[in-house]
Design an enzyme around this catalytic site. Structure first.
Site, PDB file in Angstrom:
ATOM      1  N   GLY A 298     -71.118 -88.259  62.444  1.00 60.48           N
ATOM      2  CA  GLY A 298     -72.497 -87.929  62.811  1.00 60.48           C
ATOM      3  C   GLY A 298     -72.618 -87.310  64.194  1.00 60.48           C
TER       4      GLY A 298
ATOM      5  N   ASP B  67     -63.855 -94.963  63.194  1.00 58.26           N
ATOM      6  CA  ASP B  67     -62.963 -94.528  62.122  1.00 58.26           C
ATOM      7  C   ASP B  67     -62.151 -93.303  62.517  1.00 58.26           C
ATOM      8  OD1 ASP B  67     -63.387 -96.489  60.284  1.00 58.26           O
ATOM      9  OD2 ASP B  67     -64.884 -95.375  59.128  1.00 58.26           O
TER      10      ASP B  67
ATOM     11  N   GLU C 290     -84.153 -87.616  65.143  1.00 56.40           N
ATOM     12  CA  GLU C 290     -84.653 -87.001  66.373  1.00 56.40           C
ATOM     13  C   GLU C 290     -83.703 -87.213  67.547  1.00 56.40           C
ATOM     14  OE1 GLU C 290     -86.018 -89.243  64.521  1.00 56.40           O
ATOM     15  OE2 GLU C 290     -88.180 -89.021  64.274  1.00 56.40           O
TER      16      GLU C 290
ATOM     17  N   ARG D 252     -67.616 -85.607  57.429  1.00 57.58           N
ATOM     18  CA  ARG D 252     -67.289 -87.034  57.305  1.00 57.58           C
ATOM     19  C   ARG D 252     -66.006 -87.291  56.509  1.00 57.58           C
ATOM     20  NH1 ARG D 252     -71.165 -90.333  59.354  1.00 57.58           N
ATOM     21  NH2 ARG D 252     -73.186 -89.375  59.751  1.00 57.58           N
TER      22      ARG D 252
ATOM     23  N   LYS E  76     -67.105 -90.977  70.661  1.00 57.45           N
ATOM     24  CA  LYS E  76     -68.420 -90.426  70.324  1.00 57.45           C
ATOM     25  C   LYS E  76     -69.152 -91.330  69.361  1.00 57.45           C
ATOM     26  CE  LYS E  76     -69.275 -89.346  66.694  1.00 57.45           C
ATOM     27  NZ  LYS E  76     -69.376 -89.077  65.265  1.00 57.45           N
ATOM     28  N   THR E  77     -70.344 -91.737  69.646  1.00 56.40           N
ATOM     29  CA  THR E  77     -71.296 -92.273  68.673  1.00 56.40           C
ATOM     30  C   THR E  77     -72.565 -92.716  69.397  1.00 56.40           C
ATOM     31  OG1 THR E  77     -71.848 -94.073  67.155  1.00 56.40           O
ATOM     32  CG2 THR E  77     -70.068 -94.521  68.681  1.00 56.40           C
TER      33      THR E  77
ATOM     34  N   ASP F 128     -74.454 -94.810  68.294  1.00 56.11           N
ATOM     35  CA  ASP F 128     -74.626 -96.235  67.998  1.00 56.11           C
ATOM     36  C   ASP F 128     -74.107 -97.137  69.114  1.00 56.11           C
ATOM     37  OD1 ASP F 128     -75.639 -95.379  65.635  1.00 56.11           O
ATOM     38  OD2 ASP F 128     -73.941 -95.994  64.400  1.00 56.11           O
TER      39      ASP F 128
END
Lengths: 489, 489
Positions: free
Chosen positions: B27, B122, B363, B91, B148-149, B151
């Site tokens: 993502g 992952d 967004e 992905r 990177k994320t 989250d």
């Protein structure tokens, strides 16, 4: 906010101590606090010893005489801030003779020289009637209006824009831009973005001009061309199919909140459903559908099942279908999906479709005002102070030359009656301020119409990013205002 | 972005022309383009004559050898911009022996000295396995990872945060702040805001620390305390009832996207439903419900009807219930409404309740990176260039001292294996990077827990406003990072 040195002529006004009331009416719009700050600062600087009362919770605060006396400390934390929480707002109207009487009592009790009503079309209509009423009763209280609404549908030649529109559009455009870059990066979603603005599509049009989406539906065009929901769906599906030929299985689609209110056939269906549901029960077998006329039946069958059920089951306290609760963006995703399925079977579409729905609404009503709205609101308020000081009533505060630097803005007032038309409401003729709809012959729509085919197939996305308060672009004016003022973008 | 003069030691490295590949995986997260810019600039400045290939569309681009050679002109328009659209992402995973073989063929064909994998847990696991694989095959290609994320669940002692988290949280916090001011100005809505982040609740926690909502649900706490959906509902309802006593019939509630994944009883119900639906039909009379165990039946009956139907009807291609499609915020609004209705009948609640639902997700993934993320990403990329230049493999690029001014940051690398644990997946032991969950003993959660009762009843809302790129606050670091680094906020 820039100093409001623009109202120089008021310097020559004789000194008076004024008692002024101010009220916020209707939905929030960024900048409301600065209007109040502007009025307050005018009084402090040019009519010292004056008093400013803030009526609490909207027009109900006037009727119930619920108010707070505003002073420097009270106002300070709200300067340049979004929201209406300084004195809050409300949606009550001063309409009946009893309510006018209550308003009279309040202005007499507080010995008000003036009242400033900050609101949309209905509230400014109300301000005009109040001004007339007080004048006819020989009350000294002058009444002024101030143009507020993020929807941008309160404007005229003299009132070039309503405050809040600039900020709300920039907040939505930031989000749309982010979603566009996401769409292009992921390459697999069509984002259906519904934007606040039930009556007019100004917000949707402005956001389109700022961001260049693949598809934009403008309610006023749908109404003018008498488009059906099937027409709108087909238009979207046609673009999606053409894009799939270029291997673009993604995109961004803007939809005005009030879309289905613009579609005549939907209005007919709703009216028939309200009639049927009021008198009959809905039988499982569907015999009740025979009572719909052919066109309405066809439309009903065209709607996704979830929407059909919503129309039949969810009713307001008066038993009416709740059109406002329909999530148009989700409805369109389903209808587009169904139609694309058909075209796929016919071999006319080879792409993949995944819809993502968004509603951008509440996020935009209470953001920090842009420099434009912060300055504009302060000027509106400061100007209102000057108009009251010089004895005016029945005007709306207005600022001209808004595309120029703030130093060149001019502040004045416009007769509220000049914004009014006579409308028939509940069987009676009433003077009202008509909502300014998107003009299909206006510069903003024409600019959009000249570019939309290119935006549809190519990816001309523009992501404006977050609102900045300093540096380049921080004083930018909305595209709508620029184009309507005769500038090119 | 600040100049990356921080990797001074690489000046002494012998000059080599490097061939490097880079890939974006999973993502989107704001700042990805700056990682690539950082690698490119390192090569230009310290290993001139080098080549940088961007694999297109994620790991699939490596396997299919689909790439573009990056040069100054190509990269220029993407510097400091959000999104992954420079080379896009995907992905796919490199997992099977055939897929590893394809990757080998690509790195041999392009004669790669190095490969930088920009991704989440992952993808960095994958980077570690690729590094091992290439080393075991005596291939020269070194492999590095980059954290990177949005989250925020890829972090360790040496990797203090993943990029994108800072920007995404600030975008969501802007929207939450706007909605808070709206709630307070209107005085009649409870806004239920679901925030992206399926596995961990870091985003929700950071947004809570930035904005001070009335209620915040943290998934990890729900799981640790083995709370039921009824417990969560009751907690929300208790706060709403207490607020109603103070005449506050409004508020803001933050909910992590993955909430129901954290609730054990929901997992049991889903497992039972998957089993039942695979073998039986669901009879109208509800006899099938007898197959649920008592606790699951009770939970099922507690769910709003729309959710019950969704669980029974909407299934993925494997026939499984689609938990991810449940709109948790709408489900909670319905459950809260029902419970408040009961309390009203019992005379325990006298307020009015209106829920508004929001989902803030897409967004935030592709916004313009904050100064923090722009600088952090550039440093990660520049550092990756230096690590490859000095012959390292199997490391994740890492930057330390991030709470200090950029000039004091230090760039280095950490063994990917140090982030790994052994997990049993599909019956086999596999080394994987475990997601970093919210630690209930960690400083961010403890700070939040010490303040939430006050936030619940008083209105301590903070509206941070839009991200700024210049001026005060433009270089602010996330509360989570500050607190985890031992600072106070």
């Amino acid at each position: 906010m820039a100093p409001a040195s623009i109202v120089n002529s008021s310097k020559s006004l004789p000194h008076r101590k004024l008692k002024i009331g101010v009220v916020l009416s209707g939905g929030q719009a960024p900048g409301g606090h600065n209007v109040i700050s502007g009025i307050y600062d005018y009084l402090q600087q040019r009519a010292s010893g004056s008093t400013l009362y803030g009526f609490k919770g909207g027009p109900a605060g006037i009727m119930k005489c619920k108010y707070v006396e505003l002073n420097s400390d009270y106002i300070y934390p709200y300067r340049n801030q979004g929201g209406f929480d300084m004195i809050c707002s409300g949606r009550d109207k001063i309409e009946t003779p009893e309510q006018f009487k209550q308003a009279e009592e309040t202005v007499k009790k507080l010995d008000l020289d003036g009242l400033v009503v900050i609101g949309g079309d209905d509230s400014n209509t109300n301000a005009c009637l109040l001004a007339e009423n007080f004048r006819s009763k020989n009350l000294k209280t002058q009444v002024l209006g101030c143009p507020k609404t993020i929807d941008g549908d309160l404007k005229s030649k003299e009132v070039p824009t309503s405050f809040g529109f600039d900020t709300a559009c920039k907040i939505y455009a930031e989000m749309i831009g982010n979603v566009m870059i996401d769409a292009r990066s992921t390459g697999k979603y069509y984002h259906f973005v519904r934007l606040m603005g039930r009556a007019a599509s100004h917000i949707t049009l402005e956001c389109a001009l700022q961001t260049h989406p693949n598809i934009t539906i403008i309610g006023e065009e749908v109404a003018a061309k008498k488009l059906t929901l099937k027409n709108v769906t087909d238009y979207i599906v046609d673009v999606i199919c053409k894009r799939a030929e270029d291997n673009y299985n993604y995109g961004v689609i803007l939809i005005p909140e009030g879309l289905i209110d613009f579609i005549p056939e939907v209005q007919h269906l709703i009216a028939e459903l309200n009639e049927i549901l009021a008198h009959d029960t809905v039988d499982e077998g569907g015999l009740w559908k025979k009572k719909l006329n052919d066109q309405s039946l066809e439309l009903f069958e065209f709607l996704p099942q979830a929407i059909q059920e919503q129309l039949l089951l969810e009713r307001d306290p008066h038993g009416n279908v709740q059109v406002a609760k329909i999530e148009t963006e989700k409805m369109l995703i389903e209808m587009v999906e169904t139609e694309l399925g058909k075209r796929k079977q016919e071999g006319k579409y080879k792409g993949e479709f995944k819809g993502q729905s968004h509603f951008f609404g509440y996020e935009g009503r209470c953001g920090l005002p842009t420099n434009f709205d912060a300055n504009y609101c302060y000027a509106l308020g400061y100007g209102a102070g000057a108009l009251l000081h010089s004895g005016k009533t029945g005007l709306i505060s207005s600022v001209a030359n808004l595309c120029a630097p703030v130093e060149e803005w001019t502040v004045g007032g416009t007769a509220l009656t000049s914004l009014m038309d006579v409308e028939r409401r509940h069987g009676k003729f009433k003077p009202v301020i008509k909502k300014a709809m998107v003009e299909l012959e206006g510069a903003p729509f024409k600019k959009f119409a000249s570019l939309r085919d290119e935006w549809a197939l190519k990816n001309c996305y523009t992501s404006p990013g977050p609102i900045q308060f300093t540096g380049p672009g921080s004083d930018a004016v909305s595209h709508t205002l620029l184009l309507e003022s005769g500038f090119q973008i």
